[in-house]
Design a protein around this motif. Structure first.
Motif, PDB file in Angstrom:
ATOM      1  N   ARG A  50       0.843  -1.198   0.000  1.00  0.00           N
ATOM      2  CA  ARG A  50       0.000   0.000   0.000  1.00  0.00           C
ATOM      3  C   ARG A  50       0.881   1.251   0.000  1.00  0.00           C
ATOM      4  O   ARG A  50       0.654   2.184  -0.767  1.00  0.00           O
ATOM      5  N   GLU A  57      -6.457   7.429   4.513  1.00  0.00           N
ATOM      6  CA  GLU A  57      -7.129   6.262   5.105  1.00  0.00           C
ATOM      7  C   GLU A  57      -8.421   5.930   4.360  1.00  0.00           C
ATOM      8  O   GLU A  57      -8.901   4.798   4.418  1.00  0.00           O
ATOM      9  N   SER A  58      -8.998   6.909   3.661  1.00  0.00           N
ATOM     10  CA  SER A  58     -10.239   6.699   2.914  1.00  0.00           C
ATOM     11  C   SER A  58      -9.993   6.236   1.483  1.00  0.00           C
ATOM     12  O   SER A  58     -10.933   5.866   0.789  1.00  0.00           O
ATOM     13  N   TRP A  59      -8.751   6.282   1.024  1.00  0.00           N
ATOM     14  CA  TRP A  59      -8.444   5.870  -0.337  1.00  0.00           C
ATOM     15  C   TRP A  59      -8.552   4.351  -0.446  1.00  0.00           C
ATOM     16  O   TRP A  59      -8.191   3.615   0.476  1.00  0.00           O
ATOM     17  N   VAL A  60      -9.036   3.882  -1.587  1.00  0.00           N
ATOM     18  CA  VAL A  60      -9.108   2.448  -1.854  1.00  0.00           C
ATOM     19  C   VAL A  60      -7.844   2.075  -2.626  1.00  0.00           C
ATOM     20  O   VAL A  60      -7.606   2.588  -3.719  1.00  0.00           O
ATOM     21  N   ASP A  75      -5.685  -1.035  -4.180  1.00  0.00           N
ATOM     22  CA  ASP A  75      -5.717  -2.430  -4.615  1.00  0.00           C
ATOM     23  C   ASP A  75      -4.314  -2.817  -5.069  1.00  0.00           C
ATOM     24  O   ASP A  75      -3.880  -2.449  -6.165  1.00  0.00           O
ATOM     25  N   VAL A 106      -5.206   2.923  -7.243  1.00  0.00           N
ATOM     26  CA  VAL A 106      -5.685   3.681  -6.094  1.00  0.00           C
ATOM     27  C   VAL A 106      -6.878   4.506  -6.552  1.00  0.00           C
ATOM     28  O   VAL A 106      -6.816   5.172  -7.596  1.00  0.00           O
ATOM     29  N   SER A 107      -7.968   4.450  -5.780  1.00  0.00           N
ATOM     30  CA  SER A 107      -9.148   5.266  -6.057  1.00  0.00           C
ATOM     31  C   SER A 107      -9.346   6.229  -4.903  1.00  0.00           C
ATOM     32  O   SER A 107      -9.207   5.849  -3.738  1.00  0.00           O
ATOM     33  N   ARG A 163      -9.349   7.310 -10.398  1.00  0.00           N
ATOM     34  CA  ARG A 163      -8.802   5.955 -10.312  1.00  0.00           C
ATOM     35  C   ARG A 163      -7.457   6.019 -11.010  1.00  0.00           C
ATOM     36  O   ARG A 163      -7.380   6.322 -12.201  1.00  0.00           O
TER      37      ARG A 163
END
Length: 181
Positions: free
Chosen positions: A4, A85-88, A90, A96-97, A120
């Protein structure tokens, strides 16, 4: 395996270049993108609504054209992003979104709107650079294409007095961030 933290670093560099552009280094933003593989910038929407929508901008030259087009048509004020902390993130597909907010101004009409948008960002190892650093290879944007179109056509005022009472709409906005009306 990519972590991450590994993925966040190039996204942080991109966000920094977008929110605090360096006038003495116009390539700061482009340096956050890969050269190989060829990068892509794509803002989703109907191409009939605005010239930067619904078409791919490929390669370093294409990405430069996208951001030049955006800056020629739009002013952007108060850009901010949600906390990391709110980012997605993968790590399996290296993407990263995240969401951001800003006030956008269609320069020609001086009409502006407050907006929440989504990015994204797909990352890849840049094969053209020694050491193979991670960089942005795909930059996808989802934003309020309707507001952009209405501002372009000088029609945002049609929404004032509707159910929203015009909140987040600015009909005569100068580039210093002031409503003139």
């Amino acid at each position: 395996m990519t972590t991450r933290s590994d993925l966040l670093k190039p996204v942080q560099a991109l966000i920094e270049a977008l929110t605090n552009p360096n006038p003495t280094n116009p390539n700061q933003l482009l340096s956050t993108f890969t050269t190989l593989p060829k990068p892509l910038a794509y803002e989703h929407g109907l191409p009939q609504l605005a010239p930067f929508l619904g078409r791919p901008f490929n390669g370093q030259d294409g990405v430069a054209t996208y951001f030049e087009l955006i800056s020629s048509l739009l002013g952007i004020k108060n850009m901010a992003f949600e906390p990391e902390e709110s980012w997605v993130v993968d790590t399996s597909c290296m993407a990263v979104s995240l969401r951001g907010t800003a006030t956008f101004v269609w320069k020609e009409t001086r009409q502006a709107w407050d907006e929440t948008f989504m990015y994204r960002i797909k990352l890849a190892v840049d094969g053209s650079r020694e050491g193979g650093r991670l960089a942005v290879c795909e930059y996808h944007v989802w934003a309020d294409t309707g507001a952009a179109y209405l501002a372009r056509c000088e029609r945002l005022g049609d929404l004032v007095g509707s159910a929203s009472d015009g909140e987040g709409i600015h009909l005569d906005y100068d580039m210093n961030g002031e409503d003139i009306e």
